[in-house]
Scaffold this active site. Structure first.
Site, PDB file in Angstrom:
ATOM      1  N   ALA A  44      16.864  -3.149  20.406  1.00  0.00           N
ATOM      2  CA  ALA A  44      15.986  -2.869  20.455  1.00  0.00           C
ATOM      3  C   ALA A  44      14.958  -3.941  21.462  1.00  0.00           C
ATOM      4  O   ALA A  44      13.885  -3.946  21.564  1.00  0.00           O
ATOM      5  CB  ALA A  44      15.062  -2.693  19.041  1.00  0.00           C
ATOM      6  N   SER A 101      22.361  -4.878  11.320  1.00  0.00           N
ATOM      7  CA  SER A 101      21.840  -3.815  12.073  1.00  0.00           C
ATOM      8  C   SER A 101      22.061  -5.010  13.172  1.00  0.00           C
ATOM      9  O   SER A 101      21.339  -4.399  13.626  1.00  0.00           O
ATOM     10  CB  SER A 101      21.901  -2.100  11.836  1.00  0.00           C
ATOM     11  OG  SER A 101      22.237  -1.507  10.920  1.00  0.00           O
ATOM     12  N   GLY A 158      23.741  -5.272  16.220  1.00  0.00           N
ATOM     13  CA  GLY A 158      23.202  -4.575  17.917  1.00  0.00           C
ATOM     14  C   GLY A 158      22.377  -3.801  17.561  1.00  0.00           C
ATOM     15  O   GLY A 158      21.342  -3.855  18.791  1.00  0.00           O
ATOM     16  N   ASP A 159      21.814  -2.740  16.967  1.00  0.00           N
ATOM     17  CA  ASP A 159      20.702  -2.221  17.328  1.00  0.00           C
ATOM     18  C   ASP A 159      19.318  -2.881  17.364  1.00  0.00           C
ATOM     19  O   ASP A 159      18.640  -2.485  18.048  1.00  0.00           O
ATOM     20  CB  ASP A 159      20.916  -1.370  15.685  1.00  0.00           C
ATOM     21  CG  ASP A 159      21.334  -0.223  15.867  1.00  0.00           C
ATOM     22  OD1 ASP A 159      21.744   0.798  16.467  1.00  0.00           O
ATOM     23  OD2 ASP A 159      22.168  -0.202  14.798  1.00  0.00           O
ATOM     24  N   THR A 160      19.123  -3.847  16.404  1.00  0.00           N
ATOM     25  CA  THR A 160      17.831  -4.704  16.337  1.00  0.00           C
ATOM     26  C   THR A 160      17.999  -6.281  17.914  1.00  0.00           C
ATOM     27  O   THR A 160      17.212  -5.631  18.471  1.00  0.00           O
ATOM     28  CB  THR A 160      18.119  -6.167  15.512  1.00  0.00           C
ATOM     29  OG1 THR A 160      18.308  -5.279  14.191  1.00  0.00           O
ATOM     30  CG2 THR A 160      16.513  -6.554  15.859  1.00  0.00           C
TER      31      THR A 160
END
Length: 402
Positions: free
Chosen positions: A178, A171, A173-175
């Protein structure tokens, strides 16, 4: 488990309230927690963060959870209930940082807009991670990391030419969101320290975090009208840099430095290419990249991965095996760099987990506590916030806490 050292923690004394779930917000909380911040994670009573049940499970809990939520305290609190919102405000009033990754407007609907929270706690740093950001025509659309990867331009490039775009396997994009969020928190805390103690809002959109890593994508379109296309394993415009087949697998070879290219060609027995005047710089190599890739591929095809690695490493040419999870787990370099830690869980077993990144010499990150069970710290955190045992018992009876 990597225990705390005698060195001070970089973020010792920083208190974080994490509201949100799954990946982007919690990964940021994980990063801050590894460097000493106290992270209080608010979860919904009942199931808690859905990540507890994602992918492979052991003893009823995802092993991913053991990484994502280490160094955190779990408070099971119903934020839909007015009493739960009041408790959240009490916790936020004493916090330095609030992390949330709800859809825009959710906090406002609970009476916890940034203006209201800053009236309560003027120094609060508020990190808001969402699909499209807090403003703009798309702000209210649902957005996950995969959508951010698509809109940010990454998915268009992750494919073999003419084939379906594929995900990178994690994932990302999420990381990326973050990590951008963590950078923003650090800058906001520094600004607060040196400029009078005022907090601020950090607005991170998933697609913007991806877009920020897209290198020359837009300048090339602006200057030349060039739309960068998928190129599989190659690095367009830089040669040679590609994946090449071996007798028992694949290797990646990066021979795109001028002197490196000459050593690479000598190592594979192609002195003619090493000495070719037009291949002395990158522009010339790009013009003949198909020929160069074919020469490298022909040499690697009859050799094992290890044989290719040995020969090219001896020639000081960057070369890498395509690692699997097993390769990583057995690699001595990962071990030597403390990137594989044995972490005890609260379910009674131990699991190997990634170490802490980045590595700070004076204030290294650590894994101090294992990931909590749902609501493990509810009573302790609420007591620290000033609630009596009678008040806590009443909230539990009402189902506001767990």
């Amino acid at each position: 488990m990597q225990q705390a050292t005698n060195s001070p923690a970089a973020l010792a004394g920083v208190r974080v309230v994490e509201m949100g779930q799954l990946i982007a917000g919690p990964f940021c909380g994980k990063t801050l927690g590894e460097f000493g911040a106290e992270v209080i994670k608010i979860e919904a009573p009942g199931a808690g963060d859905p990540l507890r049940n994602w992918r492979l499970m052991r003893e009823g809990t995802s092993v991913w959870w053991q990484v994502q939520s280490r160094n955190k305290r779990s408070v099971a609190l119903d934020l839909r209930a007015p009493e739960g919102q009041d408790i959240a405000r009490r916790l936020i009033a004493e916090a330095d940082v609030l992390i949330e990754n709800f859809r825009p407007g959710t906090l406002e609907g609970w009476g916890m807009s940034p203006a209201e929270l800053h009236a309560l706690n003027p120094g609060l740093v508020i990190l808001r991670i969402s699909g499209y950001g807090q403003t703009g025509p798309y702000r209210d659309l649902p957005g996950f990391g995969v959508i951010g990867e698509a809109m940010g331009g990454l998915r268009h490039l992750t494919a073999e030419p003419g084939r379906v775009p594929v995900r990178v396997g994690v994932s990302i994009g999420d990381t990326l969101a973050a990590l951008h969020g963590a950078i923003g928190v650090m800058m906001a805390l520094y600004h607060r320290k040196v400029n009078g103690g005022a907090g601020q809002v950090i607005d991170v959109a998933l697609h913007e975090a991806v877009f920020n890593c897209m290198e020359s994508l837009i300048p090339e379109y602006s200057a030349f009208g060039a739309v960068r296309e998928a190129a599989g394993s190659a690095l367009p415009g830089i040669a040679p840099s590609n994946a090449y087949p071996c007798a028992d697998g694949w290797v990646l070879v990066a021979g795109n430095g001028d002197s490196i290219f000459k050593r690479l060609m000598a190592a594979i027995g192609r002195q003619d290419l090493a000495d070719a005047p037009d291949l002395g710089d990158n522009a010339g190599r790009v013009a003949r990249v198909a020929e160069i890739d074919a020469a490298i591929g022909a040499w690697t095809a009859g050799r094992t991965v290890q044989a290719v690695m040995d020969t090219l490493s001896a020639a000081r040419v960057p070369v890498g095996k395509v690692y699997t999870a097993q390769d990583i787990a057995e690699d001595p370099h990962y071990q030597a760099r403390e990137m594989l830690l044995t972490q005890a869980t609260r379910d009674g077993y131990s699991v190997t987990v990634p170490g802490v990144v980045p590595k700070l010499s004076a204030t290294p990150g650590t894994v101090r506590t294992s990931a909590p069970r749902l609501g493990d710290d509810t009573d302790a955190v609420l007591a620290e916030a000033g609630l009596t045992q009678e008040q806590i018992a009443l909230l539990r009876a009402k189902g506001v806490i767990q």
